[in-house]
Scaffold this active site. Structure first.
Site, PDB file in Angstrom:
ATOM      1  N   LYS A   1       0.840  -1.207   0.000  1.00 18.59           N
ATOM      2  CA  LYS A   1       0.000   0.000   0.000  1.00 18.59           C
ATOM      3  C   LYS A   1       0.874   1.255   0.000  1.00 18.59           C
ATOM      4  O   LYS A   1       2.079   1.159   0.244  1.00 18.59           O
ATOM      5  CB  LYS A   1      -0.932  -0.019   1.215  1.00 18.59           C
ATOM      6  CG  LYS A   1      -0.224   0.218   2.535  1.00 18.59           C
ATOM      7  CD  LYS A   1      -1.152   0.052   3.725  1.00 18.59           C
ATOM      8  CE  LYS A   1      -0.380   0.339   4.989  1.00 18.59           C
ATOM      9  NZ  LYS A   1      -1.062  -0.132   6.207  1.00 18.59           N
TER      10      LYS A   1
ATOM     11  N   ARG B   1     -11.202   2.648  13.870  1.00 17.36           N
ATOM     12  CA  ARG B   1     -10.848   3.170  12.561  1.00 17.36           C
ATOM     13  C   ARG B   1     -11.735   2.425  11.584  1.00 17.36           C
ATOM     14  O   ARG B   1     -12.871   2.797  11.375  1.00 17.36           O
ATOM     15  CB  ARG B   1      -9.358   2.852  12.344  1.00 17.36           C
ATOM     16  CG  ARG B   1      -8.561   3.900  11.684  1.00 17.36           C
ATOM     17  CD  ARG B   1      -7.068   3.587  11.701  1.00 17.36           C
ATOM     18  NE  ARG B   1      -6.710   2.267  11.202  1.00 17.36           N
ATOM     19  CZ  ARG B   1      -5.496   1.927  10.764  1.00 17.36           C
ATOM     20  NH1 ARG B   1      -4.533   2.811  10.780  1.00 17.36           N
ATOM     21  NH2 ARG B   1      -5.242   0.707  10.328  1.00 17.36           N
TER      22      ARG B   1
ATOM     23  N   TYR C   1      18.018  30.468   3.925  1.00 17.63           N
ATOM     24  CA  TYR C   1      16.909  31.296   4.414  1.00 17.63           C
ATOM     25  C   TYR C   1      17.044  31.593   5.895  1.00 17.63           C
ATOM     26  O   TYR C   1      17.418  30.727   6.691  1.00 17.63           O
ATOM     27  CB  TYR C   1      15.572  30.576   4.193  1.00 17.63           C
ATOM     28  CG  TYR C   1      15.105  30.603   2.766  1.00 17.63           C
ATOM     29  CD1 TYR C   1      14.808  31.820   2.144  1.00 17.63           C
ATOM     30  CD2 TYR C   1      14.967  29.431   2.040  1.00 17.63           C
ATOM     31  CE1 TYR C   1      14.373  31.857   0.822  1.00 17.63           C
ATOM     32  CE2 TYR C   1      14.531  29.453   0.726  1.00 17.63           C
ATOM     33  CZ  TYR C   1      14.237  30.666   0.118  1.00 17.63           C
ATOM     34  OH  TYR C   1      13.814  30.689  -1.169  1.00 17.63           O
TER      35      TYR C   1
ATOM     36  N   MET D   1      13.152  24.479  -0.536  1.00 19.21           N
ATOM     37  CA  MET D   1      12.166  23.688  -1.270  1.00 19.21           C
ATOM     38  C   MET D   1      12.815  22.688  -2.227  1.00 19.21           C
ATOM     39  O   MET D   1      12.454  21.518  -2.266  1.00 19.21           O
ATOM     40  CB  MET D   1      11.230  24.619  -2.041  1.00 19.21           C
ATOM     41  CG  MET D   1      10.010  23.921  -2.603  1.00 19.21           C
ATOM     42  SD  MET D   1       8.931  25.025  -3.516  1.00 19.21           S
ATOM     43  CE  MET D   1       8.194  25.973  -2.216  1.00 19.21           C
TER      44      MET D   1
HETATM   45  C1  LIG Z   1      -0.253  -1.059   6.930  1.00 17.16           C
HETATM   46  C2  LIG Z   1      -0.948  -2.204   7.545  1.00 17.16           C
HETATM   47  C3  LIG Z   1      -0.262  -3.401   7.823  1.00 17.16           C
HETATM   48  C4  LIG Z   1       1.231  -3.544   7.659  1.00 17.16           C
HETATM   49  O1  LIG Z   1       1.884  -3.034   8.774  1.00 17.16           O
HETATM   50  P1  LIG Z   1       3.486  -3.131   8.908  1.00 17.16           P
HETATM   51  O2  LIG Z   1       3.729  -2.616  10.277  1.00 17.16           O
HETATM   52  O3  LIG Z   1       4.038  -2.273   7.849  1.00 17.16           O
HETATM   53  O4  LIG Z   1       3.858  -4.546   8.728  1.00 17.16           O
HETATM   54  C5  LIG Z   1      -0.988  -4.478   8.285  1.00 17.16           C
HETATM   55  N1  LIG Z   1      -2.314  -4.388   8.464  1.00 17.16           N
HETATM   56  C6  LIG Z   1      -3.012  -3.262   8.230  1.00 17.16           C
HETATM   57  C7  LIG Z   1      -4.482  -3.253   8.438  1.00 17.16           C
HETATM   58  C8  LIG Z   1      -2.360  -2.119   7.776  1.00 17.16           C
HETATM   59  O5  LIG Z   1      -3.046  -1.018   7.545  1.00 17.16           O
END
Ligand SMILES: *Cc1c(COP(=O)(O)O)cnc(C)c1O
Length: 401
Positions: free
Chosen positions: A54, A153, A297, A348
């Site tokens: 992700k 969540r 800066y 930047m």
């Molecule tokens: C991002 C995520 C993971 C992975 O977590 P890591 O600490 O990177 O291994 C697992 N489960 C859910 C629901 C997540 O959002």
């Protein structure tokens, strides 16, 4: 570095030499696979491993990482959303299963079915919309049901669970393939918070089974859940009792990182990992400044003596945190294997570093912004954040593997 694959350039030197690219990232495919093997070894035999790609593979590039992981035999990948899932599906084809981890919008359901994605769901509305999309396409839709055990969540809580499970049990097109939850404090071994989350998850699994729903996969842990150990064991036993398989969702570990356990010790997994990403740039200018010269800066830095500065074509717009400025977090980069400290404020698109004590630094020299000698944890330390945030924030122009 393995150079078996490269995007947009002949090889990784091209990325820095062509004058167009300000910074680039090198990924070690070999290390990625070694980290995967470490996760598998520590998680234990029979546990399915899902590779979390992700957020564009935590800044590593979801598609590049997915290719390597699938090449190493990984069957499950986790993506953020339907858009990312569709991108990975388009590049990798039908092979891997893709879990959409961070929610779906009801309007996405046709795409979910069309692209063969597996969404995490937790509402009656999710199931109804997928039912409709599945029926329209004449295809069964496999989903994973998330239980909220203490993150507030995603997921359905215990009070709302029966209604959702009833909807799933009565569904013709939607199949509950997995049940999951997520821990808030996985790195805290023996935490009462984790204990409570496990109890709620166990209670939820009972409700699921009572309704005649038989998931094949049960998953709770992330990287720290595997590293800490007891959660992994708990999931394995719990899954086995219901005739299901345990799965783990690991991201951070694959990229070579792991939070320290709350005890400060390095866990069974953490000690075996190596970072796979290096972020690099090149020196675009060198100058000498006299004592009394101000830099950057706000003129926050004043040279106390004659200094040599190297100019880098990277700043906070590229993800190099402004918090690394001198007088703030006092960050550094690595040049010729030595630390070169940031001088003045990171701006930047530009940053100046001190190369007074590094002999012979010249325009064109390679600079390690993050890698050997300057880790994501170092960046996180001077930026007041975590390494996850640093990795996701890198905005270079090329990645090579
Ligand atoms: C991002 C995520 C993971 C992975 O977590 P890591 O600490 O990177 O291994 C697992 N489960 C859910 C629901 C997540 O959002």
């Amino acid at each position: 570095m393995s150079r078996s694959f490269c995007v947009g350039a002949e090889d990784h030197r091209g990325c820095g030499d062509n004058g167009l690219v300000k910074s680039w990232v090198e990924i070690s495919g070999a290390r990625l696979v070694e980290n995967l093997r470490a996760v598998q070894a520590v998680a234990g035999a029979g546990v399915e491993t899902l590779g979390v790609v992700k957020a564009n593979g935590y800044g590593h590039d979801a598609v590049l990482v997915a290719r390597v992981l699938v090449g190493a035999g990984m069957r499950w990948l986790g993506v953020s959303d339907v858009e990312e899932g569709a991108r990975v599906r388009a590049e990798l084809g039908e092979g891997p299963r893709l879990l959409v981890m961070c929610g779906i919008e009801l309007a996405d359901c046709k795409e979910v079915v069309g692209k063969g994605l597996t969404p995490v769901v937790w509402t009656v509305e999710h199931i109804a919309a997928l039912e409709q999309a599945g029926e329209a396409a004449g295809q069964r839709v496999r989903v994973h049901l998330e239980i909220d055990t203490g993150m507030a969540r995603q997921g359905v809580d215990l009070d709302g669970l029966a209604a959702v499970v009833e909807r799933l049990a009565g569904s013709k097109w939607v199949v509950c393939e997995g049940v999951l939850s997520h821990l808030s404090s996985a790195e805290d071994a023996g935490s009462v918070v984790t204990e409570r989350q496990r109890e709620r998850f166990a209670a939820a699994l009972e409700v699921v089974v009572e309704h005649g729903v038989r998931p094949e996969l049960v998953h709770l842990g992330n990287t720290s859940g595997v590293d800490e150990g007891s959660t992994m064991e708990w999931v394995r036993e719990t899954a086995a009792r219901m005739g299901a398989r345990a799965m783990v969702r690991t991201g951070f570990a694959l990229y070579g990182y792991c939070l320290p356990l709350d005890t400060g010790a390095v866990g069974a997994l953490g000690s075996r990992l190596k970072p796979v990403l290096e972020w690099k740039t090149r020196v675009i200018g060198v100058r000498e400044i006299e004592a009394g010269t101000t830099v950057g800066y706000g003129a926050t830095f004043v040279a106390k003596s004659l200094m040599r500065l190297a100019l880098l074509p990277v700043g906070y717009a590229d993800g190099l945190r402004r918090a690394g400025s001198s007088g703030m977090g006092d960050g550094w980069v690595m040049i010729a294997g030595q630390r070169a400290r940031v001088v003045g404020r990171v701006s930047m698109n530009l940053t100046t570093v001190d190369v007074t004590d590094i002999a012979g630094v010249a325009v064109g020299d390679e600079v390690v912004l993050l890698g050997e000698g300057v880790s994501a944890e170092d960046h996180a330390g001077w930026s007041g954040t975590i390494a996850y945030d640093i990795l996701c924030g890198i905005r270079e122009k090329f990645r090579v593997i």
